[in-house]
Structures are given as structure tokens and as C-alpha cells.
Design a protein around this motif. Structure first.
Motif, PDB file in Angstrom:
ATOM      1  N   GLU A   1      18.007  61.798  36.693  1.00  0.00           N
ATOM      2  CA  GLU A   1      17.485  61.031  35.958  1.00  0.00           C
ATOM      3  C   GLU A   1      17.989  60.508  33.953  1.00  0.00           C
ATOM      4  O   GLU A   1      18.319  59.282  33.491  1.00  0.00           O
ATOM      5  N   GLU A   2      18.555  61.744  33.598  1.00  0.00           N
ATOM      6  CA  GLU A   2      19.289  61.770  32.288  1.00  0.00           C
ATOM      7  C   GLU A   2      20.503  61.076  32.729  1.00  0.00           C
ATOM      8  O   GLU A   2      20.920  60.209  31.750  1.00  0.00           O
TER       9      GLU A   2
ATOM     10  N   LYS B   1      21.471  58.701  34.537  1.00  0.00           N
ATOM     11  CA  LYS B   1      20.617  56.968  34.854  1.00  0.00           C
ATOM     12  C   LYS B   1      20.748  56.665  33.089  1.00  0.00           C
ATOM     13  O   LYS B   1      20.852  55.560  33.032  1.00  0.00           O
ATOM     14  N   LYS B   2      19.477  57.278  32.403  1.00  0.00           N
ATOM     15  CA  LYS B   2      19.165  57.009  31.429  1.00  0.00           C
ATOM     16  C   LYS B   2      20.527  56.571  30.461  1.00  0.00           C
ATOM     17  O   LYS B   2      20.495  55.998  29.553  1.00  0.00           O
TER      18      LYS B   2
ATOM     19  N   LYS C   1      23.533  56.143  31.132  1.00  0.00           N
ATOM     20  CA  LYS C   1      24.200  54.757  31.928  1.00  0.00           C
ATOM     21  C   LYS C   1      23.544  53.739  31.171  1.00  0.00           C
ATOM     22  O   LYS C   1      24.697  53.089  30.753  1.00  0.00           O
ATOM     23  N   GLU C   2      22.109  53.838  31.314  1.00  0.00           N
ATOM     24  CA  GLU C   2      21.459  52.561  30.306  1.00  0.00           C
ATOM     25  C   GLU C   2      21.896  52.389  28.576  1.00  0.00           C
ATOM     26  O   GLU C   2      22.169  51.063  28.911  1.00  0.00           O
ATOM     27  N   LEU C   3      22.066  53.159  28.383  1.00  0.00           N
ATOM     28  CA  LEU C   3      22.651  53.483  27.301  1.00  0.00           C
ATOM     29  C   LEU C   3      23.635  52.755  26.113  1.00  0.00           C
ATOM     30  O   LEU C   3      23.970  52.206  25.611  1.00  0.00           O
TER      31      LEU C   3
END
Length: 73
Positions: free
Chosen positions: A59-60, A62-63, A65-67
Motif C-alpha cells: 500500500e505504501e 502504491k501511494k 507511485k501515485e505521488l
């Protein structure tokens, strides 16, 4: 200091390499027989020594990557 047990499950990629051959890598690492997590740190050429790094859950990562995708580089 207690020994830290680790197993590199997968080297996802190398981010950079120093003149002494140490590589900064994104890897999937199991620490102390626990579930493998993504890890960014420097490793010696033999992968028997390591520098300080950061460990990320799925999850971290993925976050992160989004940032990164949202950055204007």
C-alpha cells in the motif's frame, strides 16, 4: 546488537551505482523471516552488507507511485 536476518526475494531494479560498486536498489526483501516488503537501500556488490534504507508495504509503494506520478519532473 542482534543479528538481522534477511533474504532478498527479488531485485526489482538498480537506481544507481557508486564508484565502489555499491548499488542503490528497489528490492523485495524478507526481514527476520517475516513477509517480504519493498525496500530501497544501498547494497554491497556481494549483497552481504547494506546501508540504511526504507521499507514499504504494498500500500505504501502504491501511494509513493501515485505521488511520483503527480510530480512535474
Amino acid at each position: 546488537m542482534a543479528d538481522i536476518k534477511f533474504e532478498i526475494k527479488e531485485i526489482v531494479g538498480v537506481l544507481s551505482e557508486s564508484a565502489k560498486g555499491w548499488t542503490k536498489e528497489l528490492s523485495l526483501v524478507s526481514w527476520n523471516d517475516k513477509e517480504a516488503k519493498y525496500d530501497i537501500r544501498e547494497w554491497s556488490p556481494e549483497h552481504d552488507k547494506m546501508g540504511k534504507g526504507v521499507t514499504l508495504s504494498n500500500e505504501e509503494l502504491k501511494k509513493l507511485k501515485e505521488l511520483l506520478n503527480g510530480m512535474n519532473l
